[in-house]
Motif scaffolding. Structure first.
Motif, short mmCIF file in Angstrom:
data_model
loop_
_atom_site.label_atom_id
_atom_site.label_comp_id
_atom_site.label_asym_id
_atom_site.label_seq_id
_atom_site.Cartn_x
_atom_site.Cartn_y
_atom_site.Cartn_z
N SER A 162 -19.42 9.17 -17.10
CA SER A 162 -19.05 9.30 -15.70
C SER A 162 -17.73 8.60 -15.48
CB SER A 162 -20.13 8.70 -14.79
OG SER A 162 -20.26 7.30 -15.01
N MET A 163 -17.11 8.91 -14.35
CA MET A 163 -15.81 8.34 -14.04
C MET A 163 -15.83 7.76 -12.63
SD MET A 163 -12.17 10.37 -14.03
CE MET A 163 -12.61 11.15 -15.58
N ALA A 164 -15.09 6.69 -12.43
CA ALA A 164 -15.02 6.04 -11.12
C ALA A 164 -13.64 5.46 -10.92
CB ALA A 164 -16.08 4.95 -11.00
N GLU A 165 -13.28 5.25 -9.66
CA GLU A 165 -12.03 4.57 -9.37
C GLU A 165 -12.24 3.07 -9.54
OE1 GLU A 165 -9.21 7.02 -6.55
OE2 GLU A 165 -10.94 6.29 -5.43
N PHE A 166 -11.17 2.37 -9.83
CA PHE A 166 -11.21 0.93 -10.08
C PHE A 166 -11.09 0.19 -8.75
CE2 PHE A 166 -9.04 -2.84 -12.35
CZ PHE A 166 -10.26 -3.45 -12.57
N LEU A 167 -12.20 0.14 -8.00
CA LEU A 167 -12.20 -0.40 -6.64
C LEU A 167 -12.19 -1.92 -6.63
CD1 LEU A 167 -14.91 1.92 -5.02
CD2 LEU A 167 -12.42 2.24 -5.01
N THR A 168 -11.71 -2.48 -5.53
CA THR A 168 -11.80 -3.92 -5.33
C THR A 168 -13.25 -4.29 -5.04
OG1 THR A 168 -11.39 -3.72 -2.94
CG2 THR A 168 -9.45 -4.00 -4.37
N ARG A 169 -13.52 -5.57 -5.09
CA ARG A 169 -14.90 -6.04 -4.85
C ARG A 169 -15.38 -5.62 -3.46
NH1 ARG A 169 -16.68 -12.44 -5.02
NH2 ARG A 169 -18.82 -12.18 -4.28
N HIS A 170 -14.50 -5.77 -2.46
CA HIS A 170 -14.88 -5.41 -1.09
C HIS A 170 -15.16 -3.92 -0.97
CE1 HIS A 170 -14.67 -4.60 3.17
NE2 HIS A 170 -13.59 -3.86 2.98
N ARG A 171 -14.28 -3.08 -1.51
CA ARG A 171 -14.45 -1.64 -1.37
C ARG A 171 -15.63 -1.12 -2.17
NH1 ARG A 171 -8.60 0.88 0.08
NH2 ARG A 171 -7.67 -1.06 0.83
N GLN A 172 -15.90 -1.75 -3.30
CA GLN A 172 -17.06 -1.36 -4.08
C GLN A 172 -18.34 -1.67 -3.31
OE1 GLN A 172 -17.15 0.30 -6.94
NE2 GLN A 172 -19.38 0.28 -7.02
N SER A 173 -18.39 -2.84 -2.66
CA SER A 173 -19.56 -3.20 -1.85
C SER A 173 -19.73 -2.24 -0.68
CB SER A 173 -19.41 -4.63 -1.33
OG SER A 173 -19.36 -5.56 -2.39
N LEU A 174 -18.61 -1.90 -0.03
CA LEU A 174 -18.64 -0.96 1.09
C LEU A 174 -19.11 0.42 0.63
CD1 LEU A 174 -17.98 -0.33 4.06
CD2 LEU A 174 -15.63 0.12 3.34
N PHE A 175 -18.62 0.84 -0.52
CA PHE A 175 -19.00 2.14 -1.07
C PHE A 175 -20.49 2.20 -1.38
CE2 PHE A 175 -18.91 5.03 -4.95
CZ PHE A 175 -18.93 6.20 -4.21
N SER A 199 -23.53 13.48 9.42
CA SER A 199 -24.54 14.52 9.57
C SER A 199 -24.01 15.75 10.29
CB SER A 199 -25.76 13.96 10.32
OG SER A 199 -25.37 13.42 11.58
N ASP A 200 -22.97 15.57 11.14
CA ASP A 200 -22.41 16.72 11.85
C ASP A 200 -21.34 17.44 11.04
OD1 ASP A 200 -20.38 14.90 11.92
OD2 ASP A 200 -20.18 14.83 14.11
N GLY A 201 -21.13 16.99 9.80
CA GLY A 201 -20.17 17.65 8.93
C GLY A 201 -18.78 17.06 8.94
N THR A 202 -18.48 16.16 9.87
CA THR A 202 -17.15 15.57 9.93
C THR A 202 -16.97 14.56 8.80
OG1 THR A 202 -17.90 13.84 11.46
CG2 THR A 202 -16.98 15.85 12.42
N ILE A 203 -15.72 14.43 8.37
CA ILE A 203 -15.39 13.52 7.28
C ILE A 203 -14.60 12.35 7.84
CG2 ILE A 203 -14.10 13.28 5.13
CD1 ILE A 203 -14.75 16.21 4.56
N GLN A 204 -14.99 11.14 7.50
CA GLN A 204 -14.36 9.94 8.03
C GLN A 204 -14.02 8.99 6.89
OE1 GLN A 204 -13.49 9.61 11.10
NE2 GLN A 204 -14.75 11.06 12.23
N ARG A 205 -13.00 8.20 7.11
CA ARG A 205 -12.61 7.16 6.17
C ARG A 205 -13.01 5.82 6.78
NH1 ARG A 205 -6.39 6.66 4.42
NH2 ARG A 205 -6.25 6.87 6.67
N VAL A 206 -13.69 4.98 6.02
CA VAL A 206 -14.15 3.69 6.54
C VAL A 206 -13.48 2.56 5.76
CG1 VAL A 206 -16.37 4.55 7.38
CG2 VAL A 206 -16.19 3.74 5.04
N PHE A 207 -13.13 1.50 6.48
CA PHE A 207 -12.44 0.37 5.88
C PHE A 207 -13.31 -0.89 5.82
CE2 PHE A 207 -9.08 2.96 7.89
CZ PHE A 207 -8.34 3.25 6.77
N THR A 208 -14.24 -1.03 6.78
CA THR A 208 -15.07 -2.23 6.84
C THR A 208 -16.52 -1.85 7.13
OG1 THR A 208 -14.83 -2.56 9.24
CG2 THR A 208 -13.09 -3.46 7.83
#
Length: 250
Positions: A162-175, A199-208
């Protein structure tokens, strides 16, 4: 030097200690001094004013630490975007690690012209643990090649890799928290950003975690993650559908 997570934890511990001592002193003060005393009334007013001031200072300190943490996380993630993580690569492979990765990319990803010269970094992370395969950190000489490989990550479907991005500790926890609430098929990352499909199909980017709570409320038992300032002027940007994210495939 301690990282921002350690600093935040230290600040939380200090805040808890200060507030606990204030509460103890307030209880002791009320128990020892008659409530009808004029001096007690004045002293109580002054104490409440001091208590309010302490809360304001601690709140401001929290905001400043969160803002600094957000900036540091962005800087670290900007560097990590150059890398990918390969998981499931056996520890006891016969060819060299680079040769093994190159062969996978040639066979599964159909990058027939790929060679070891196109790989700048290729090594395992962490110390060996019996029975476990350490992830392989990979960086290509050309950033565009990294993007091409990441877009074709589904080529590993059906394999033990499998492959993954090299996320920071914070972003990995958020993910991981997002995947826990929404499921693995509705959460992914792109260029270090955590993307969720609602659930409504919209795509969002989350930071925190606050952004995630806004879109997908959790419960009291959900583990908290480090709260950081969004890399934008506020959470309103995080709540706006990103056109770039909308074009991203899971």
């Amino acid at each position: 030097m301690a990282n921002y997570t350690d600093i935040l934890e230290t600040q939380h511990a200090l805040e808890a200690t200060v507030l606990d001592k204030i509460s103890r002193f307030e209880a002791q003060l009320k128990a020892e001094v008659p409530q009808t005393s004029n001096s007690m009334t004045k002293l109580d007013e002054e104490f409440q004013e001091f208590k309010s001031h302490v809360h304001s200072v601690l709140g401001l300190l929290q905001q400043q630490i969160a803002a600094v943490a957000g900036v540091l996380d962005n800087i670290e993630m900007r560097h990590r975007r150059k890398y990918l993580l390969f998981n499931g690569i056996p520890e006891d492979i016969n060819p060299t690690l680079e040769d093994f990765i190159v062969q996978i990319l040639r066979d599964r990803f159909e990058f027939k012209e790929l060679s070891k010269k196109m790989i700048a970094v290729c090594h395992r992370l962490g110390k060996p643990v019996e029975g476990k395969c350490r992830p392989v950190l990979l960086r290509f000489t050309e950033p565009t090649l990294k993007s091409d490989v990441w877009r074709k990550k589904t080529a590993l479907k059906g394999t033990s890799y499998s492959m993954a991005e090299f996320l920071t500790r914070h972003r990995q926890s958020l993910f991981m928290l997002a995947r826990k609430r929404l499921g693995t098929r509705r959460c992914w990352t792109t260029d270090g950003n955590v993307i969720v499909k609602l659930s409504d199909g919209t795509i969002q980017r989350v930071f925190t975690n606050k952004d995630l709570d806004h879109f997908v409320p959790g419960n009291a038992e959900t583990p908290a993650i480090v709260s950081q300032a969004s890399p934008t002027s506020g959470t309103s940007e995080a709540r706006t559908k990103s056109k770039r994210s909308g074009r991203t495939k899971k």
